[in-house]
Motif scaffolding. Structure first.
Motif, short mmCIF file in Angstrom:
data_model
loop_
_atom_site.label_atom_id
_atom_site.label_comp_id
_atom_site.label_asym_id
_atom_site.label_seq_id
_atom_site.Cartn_x
_atom_site.Cartn_y
_atom_site.Cartn_z
N GLY A 183 27.80 35.06 29.92
CA GLY A 183 26.94 34.83 31.07
C GLY A 183 27.62 34.97 32.41
N MET A 184 28.75 35.69 32.46
CA MET A 184 29.45 35.88 33.73
C MET A 184 28.73 36.91 34.60
SD MET A 184 32.00 33.80 33.37
CE MET A 184 31.08 32.75 32.22
N GLU A 185 28.83 36.71 35.92
CA GLU A 185 28.22 37.64 36.87
C GLU A 185 29.28 38.46 37.63
OE1 GLU A 185 24.81 35.50 39.03
OE2 GLU A 185 26.01 33.89 38.11
N ILE A 186 30.36 37.80 38.01
CA ILE A 186 31.50 38.45 38.66
C ILE A 186 32.69 38.34 37.72
CG2 ILE A 186 33.05 38.49 40.65
CD1 ILE A 186 30.16 39.17 41.36
N VAL A 187 33.44 39.44 37.57
CA VAL A 187 34.58 39.42 36.66
C VAL A 187 35.81 40.00 37.36
CG1 VAL A 187 35.55 40.39 34.54
CG2 VAL A 187 33.20 39.54 34.56
N PHE A 188 36.90 39.25 37.32
CA PHE A 188 38.20 39.75 37.78
C PHE A 188 38.92 40.37 36.58
CE2 PHE A 188 37.06 36.71 40.96
CZ PHE A 188 37.63 37.15 42.14
N ILE A 189 39.59 41.49 36.82
CA ILE A 189 40.40 42.16 35.79
C ILE A 189 41.81 42.28 36.34
CG2 ILE A 189 40.67 44.21 34.34
CD1 ILE A 189 37.67 44.77 34.78
N ALA A 190 42.80 41.75 35.61
CA ALA A 190 44.15 41.69 36.15
C ALA A 190 45.20 42.04 35.11
CB ALA A 190 44.44 40.29 36.70
N GLY A 218 34.25 35.24 35.62
CA GLY A 218 35.21 35.39 34.53
C GLY A 218 36.49 36.04 35.02
N PHE A 219 37.54 35.90 34.24
CA PHE A 219 38.85 36.47 34.58
C PHE A 219 39.42 37.09 33.30
CE2 PHE A 219 43.16 36.87 35.94
CZ PHE A 219 43.16 36.82 37.33
N ILE A 220 39.58 38.42 33.30
CA ILE A 220 40.06 39.14 32.12
C ILE A 220 41.54 39.49 32.28
CG2 ILE A 220 39.84 41.26 30.76
CD1 ILE A 220 36.89 41.35 31.63
N ILE A 221 42.31 39.24 31.23
CA ILE A 221 43.71 39.65 31.19
C ILE A 221 43.91 40.43 29.89
CG2 ILE A 221 46.13 38.94 31.35
CD1 ILE A 221 45.02 36.13 32.21
N VAL A 222 44.40 41.66 30.00
CA VAL A 222 44.68 42.47 28.82
C VAL A 222 46.18 42.39 28.53
CG1 VAL A 222 44.58 44.77 27.79
CG2 VAL A 222 42.76 44.01 29.32
N ASN A 223 46.50 41.95 27.33
CA ASN A 223 47.90 41.72 26.96
C ASN A 223 48.37 42.70 25.90
OD1 ASN A 223 50.39 39.81 26.60
ND2 ASN A 223 49.59 40.07 24.53
N TYR A 224 49.62 43.16 26.08
CA TYR A 224 50.30 43.88 25.00
C TYR A 224 51.78 43.52 25.06
CZ TYR A 224 52.09 47.38 21.82
OH TYR A 224 52.73 47.98 20.77
N ASN A 225 52.21 42.74 24.10
CA ASN A 225 53.63 42.32 23.99
C ASN A 225 54.16 41.68 25.28
OD1 ASN A 225 53.63 43.30 21.40
ND2 ASN A 225 54.84 45.13 21.83
N ASP A 283 35.11 30.34 35.71
CA ASP A 283 34.37 29.67 34.64
C ASP A 283 34.90 30.02 33.25
OD1 ASP A 283 32.08 28.36 36.18
OD2 ASP A 283 31.95 30.44 36.87
N ALA A 284 35.52 31.18 33.12
CA ALA A 284 36.05 31.57 31.80
C ALA A 284 37.21 32.54 31.99
CB ALA A 284 34.97 32.22 30.95
N VAL A 285 38.27 32.34 31.22
CA VAL A 285 39.41 33.26 31.19
C VAL A 285 39.39 33.94 29.82
CG1 VAL A 285 41.91 33.51 31.32
CG2 VAL A 285 40.75 31.81 32.75
N VAL A 286 39.22 35.25 29.83
CA VAL A 286 39.14 36.02 28.58
C VAL A 286 40.42 36.83 28.43
CG1 VAL A 286 37.90 37.83 27.34
CG2 VAL A 286 36.63 36.12 28.67
N VAL A 287 41.17 36.51 27.39
CA VAL A 287 42.42 37.21 27.11
C VAL A 287 42.20 38.17 25.94
CG1 VAL A 287 44.83 36.97 26.39
CG2 VAL A 287 43.82 35.28 27.94
#
Length: 292
Positions: A81-88, A4-11, A30-34
């Motif tokens: 069901g993600m095993e490895i997650v990128f946080i950016a 998975g790939f997580i992006i935290v957004n604010y404005n 496999d998944a991009v979570v915003v």
């Protein structure tokens, strides 16, 4: 390994959208979570208009900070069901090949946290490539201009370019990857920290749990420093206030400093904020004169 790939957004929906669409087309993601942290500029609606099956957009009811948003995204990745997650950060760019180099190291090692080597927008490696975990007196000295001038390079060490992965005390919070079970086992980021220092806390937790952190020497990413933060906090003095609050909290909770050390560090930070306020005023004055 599902990734998975997580992006935290604010404005910062334009930067977030660019990064989300970039990574959604990568075969190894496999998944991009915003996670939208209750933006006030209509970000969430813009981001929900992205049409890609891999992209999942969620909005929090309030902006509780980067750590809280990242933890929320990690919980969603667990459910997916993600095993490895990128946080950016939204102001990061990373290529598919460099994502794969980090994933290969996860497959071949027992590291819990990995990252690549940070580069600026001109392609130059940012110093330091390997961060040291700063101690109390490092943060105290950093409140003073002359100390910063002479000690800036002491915050890190050189990178062994021949190492596949090099063990590190901590990695930069702008871009990192975690083995999700390990990240959740240590409780993720500390949600009492609104912004900055989240990587310090993670390093502290991982060390206490006997887990390893590393840098993949031949993987890299590009970071447009503070581009997303400056959209919200234009004055450097305001950014420093938040940074110092996080450092003070870190030392109180994790370094377990006593009352007098707390008072001394808080006083030094207040002095430093005044210095940055003067610099902000001089910068604005210069801009005003140039506009005349």
């Amino acid at each position: 390994m599902k990734t998975g790939f997580i992006i935290v957004n604010y404005n910062s929906w334009e930067m977030t959208e660019k990064l989300a669409l970039q990574t959604a087309f990568y075969k190894n993601i496999d998944a991009v979570v915003v996670i939208d942290n209750a933006s006030t500029d209509g970000s969430c609606q813009h981001l929900k208009n992205m049409s890609h099956r891999k992209i999942h957009v969620f909005q929090k009811g309030r902006n509780a900070g980067y750590s809280c948003g990242s933890n929320y995204g990690a919980d969603i990745c667990r459910r997916l069901g993600m095993e490895i997650v990128f946080i950016a950060n939204p102001d990061v760019s990373v290529g598919e090949a460099h994502i794969q180099k980090i994933l290969d190291q996860f497959a071949d090692s027992d590291y819990s946290v990995l990252s690549g080597v940070e580069h600026d927008t001109h392609g130059n490696m940012c110093w330091p490539p390997l961060w040291k975990r700063r101690q109390y007196w490092d943060d105290f000295g950093d409140c003073f201009f002359l100390w910063r001038c002479f000690n800036r390079k002491n915050f890190g060490t050189e990178l062994d370019q021949n190492a596949g992965v090099q063990q590190a005390e901590m990695v930069k919070g702008a871009f990192l990857a975690v083995r999700l079970d390990d990240f959740l086992d240590v409780g993720g980021f500390d949600e009492q920290i609104f912004l900055y220092c989240e990587e310090r806390v993670l390093a502290e937790k991982m060390e206490s749990a006997g887990r390893k952190i590393g840098i993949v020497a031949d993987a890299q990413y590009t970071h447009t420093h503070s581009a997303s933060i400056q959209k919200t906090y234009r004055k450097v003095s305001r950014q420093m206030c938040i940074l110092y609050q996080s450092r003070l909290y870190y030392h109180q909770k994790y370094s377990r400093i006593g009352r007098w050390k707390y008072i001394l560090l808080a006083a030094a930070m207040n002095f430093s904020v005044l210095e940055y306020q003067i610099r902000d005023w001089l910068r604005l004055r210069k801009k005003y004169k140039e506009s005349q």
